[in-house]
Design an enzyme around this catalytic site. Sequence first.
Site, PDB file in Angstrom:
ATOM      1  N   LYS A 193       0.827  -1.203   0.000  1.00 54.64           N
ATOM      2  CA  LYS A 193       0.000   0.000   0.000  1.00 54.64           C
ATOM      3  C   LYS A 193       0.862   1.254   0.000  1.00 54.64           C
ATOM      4  CE  LYS A 193      -4.059   1.995   2.230  1.00 54.64           C
ATOM      5  NZ  LYS A 193      -5.133   1.786   3.222  1.00 54.64           N
ATOM      6  N   GLY A 252      -5.626  -2.957   3.987  1.00 53.66           N
ATOM      7  CA  GLY A 252      -4.845  -4.094   3.520  1.00 53.66           C
ATOM      8  C   GLY A 252      -5.573  -5.414   3.564  1.00 53.66           C
ATOM      9  N   ARG A 253      -6.212  -5.730   4.702  1.00 55.67           N
ATOM     10  CA  ARG A 253      -6.863  -7.036   4.804  1.00 55.67           C
ATOM     11  C   ARG A 253      -8.206  -7.074   4.091  1.00 55.67           C
ATOM     12  NH1 ARG A 253      -6.279  -4.469   9.451  1.00 55.67           N
ATOM     13  NH2 ARG A 253      -8.049  -3.849  10.743  1.00 55.67           N
ATOM     14  N   GLU A 338      -6.825  -9.218  13.582  1.00 53.05           N
ATOM     15  CA  GLU A 338      -6.232  -7.896  13.385  1.00 53.05           C
ATOM     16  C   GLU A 338      -7.315  -6.827  13.428  1.00 53.05           C
ATOM     17  OE1 GLU A 338      -2.496  -7.062  10.991  1.00 53.05           O
ATOM     18  OE2 GLU A 338      -4.037  -6.273   9.642  1.00 53.05           O
ATOM     19  N   HIS A 369      -8.401 -36.069  12.817  1.00 54.73           N
ATOM     20  CA  HIS A 369      -7.403 -36.972  13.395  1.00 54.73           C
ATOM     21  C   HIS A 369      -6.301 -36.201  14.113  1.00 54.73           C
ATOM     22  CE1 HIS A 369      -9.083 -40.536  11.358  1.00 54.73           C
ATOM     23  NE2 HIS A 369      -9.414 -39.645  10.429  1.00 54.73           N
ATOM     24  N   LYS A 479       7.668  -3.600  15.017  1.00 61.52           N
ATOM     25  CA  LYS A 479       8.398  -3.059  13.868  1.00 61.52           C
ATOM     26  C   LYS A 479       9.359  -1.951  14.308  1.00 61.52           C
ATOM     27  CE  LYS A 479       4.824  -3.849  10.323  1.00 61.52           C
ATOM     28  NZ  LYS A 479       3.948  -3.158   9.346  1.00 61.52           N
TER      29      LYS A 479
END
Length: 506
Positions: A193, A252-253, A338, A369, A479
Amino acid sequence: MADKIAAAWDKLGEHPHTPLAELFADETRVAKLSGRIALGEGQGSILFDWSKTHLTDGILRDFEEVAGHAGFIDARDRLLSGAIVNPTEGRAAEHTAQRGIGKDSSVEEAFALHQRMRLLVEAIHEGVFGEIKHLIHVGIGGSALGPALAIDALARDLSLVDVHVVSNIDGCALEQAFAACDPRTTLLAVASKTFTTIETMTNAQSVIRWLEASGVSDPTGRVIALTASPEKAVEWGVDETRILPFSESVGGRYSLWSSIGFPVALAVGWDEFAAMLDGARAVDEHFRDTDGRENLPLRAAFADQYYTRIRGCQTRACFAYDERLALLPDYLQQLEMESNGKSVTVEGKAVTAPTAPITWGGVGTDAQHAVFQLLHQGTNLVPVDFIASIAPGDELDPAHHRILLMNCFAQGAALMAGRGSDDPARSYPGDRPSATILCDDLDSAALGALIAFHEHRTFANAVLMGINPFDQFGVELGKEIAKKIEKGGESFDASTENLLALAGLA
């Protein structure tokens, strides 16, 4: 208003617990708690069955009261009209405009940008860039998870271009893509972005170096930029004709529907990408035009809130009984955790109840399983969503798909019914909730509808909780510290200092 909302939540907590088996004494229960969304002419439909949850008429009525006091209708209208719904960043959230639902100017802009993307996709397919067999798509978060999910689901039978989605900064991921691609017939898509994301831009530079080392004369001429910051892409060296912009108001998502969907269109063709948009729009229209408990994403949010806030469930599981949806749990993890993993309200006050549960899941029948032991006999109550398709995705003996669906439906029935035994180790408590989403077929329209359903479900949950689902400041602190480590001159706790020294980063 806060007092009214609190009182409505208190009323929900006063409902007695009625076992699922008793709730099914109502012969109309399945009809009342199931709903279907048609995906358009010739596109089939999707059934959403929430009857195996503990929702009752009384609980639904009180949730409708919570939604009313929380301003759900106004919040929905603001979302779909392009108003600011992300107050911490002063932004709209206009992913639905990409599907034709939103502010007129935003819908028009999205259509124009889609046409630009379509022309580039078709030019590549027609050989304008020479022979193109592979695309390495680098991005992270929503710029990678959405395309990866859609390509894995739709490109198994027919792939016009072989796409490799790389998100991890770990070089092993990129080397795996290099091993599968011929540099002479490979394009690079850089999805960011801001066009500054360190993982994405580092991976992009490594692809450029790989192309150059492999004898490609003009590596930057192979780059397609997918970004809301086209000027940054130009500075990086991408020609304007190969930049596919998208709006800053597309998060973004939620960006799969924008030019971030370029690798999907390249892999399966524009018509399939357009069908995915149409399927999503069908859910948008249902979400816009339906009120109260009949609004299926809102009804799902009512169940989510019942189990998280009233019953204290800390997780929610999603199991796709379809190999093509193997990446759906990963996609939903980001979408839900998020978006709604917050601890303050829209007003900036501390929340007074749980927000998003931990979303997890897997693929049936593998998961049976591995983790279903806990679901059936463990001490944790875990609401489960099952997702399946009536039509198979393979051409093998029909026994494969028949057994797959039988297992899917059997698990929901077993979780609800349970079974007593004189041997405690062989006793199943039952009364464990599940919902089932059943597609007529898992095609492009159905995939688009499934994703849009979960987007709106996530938004509805946020409104009921009074939080902002469209910011994500929680990802920033790590970050920032990583940048401080790179820069040097900072000191950290003793454990971190020791780890840095051992790794040669001190």
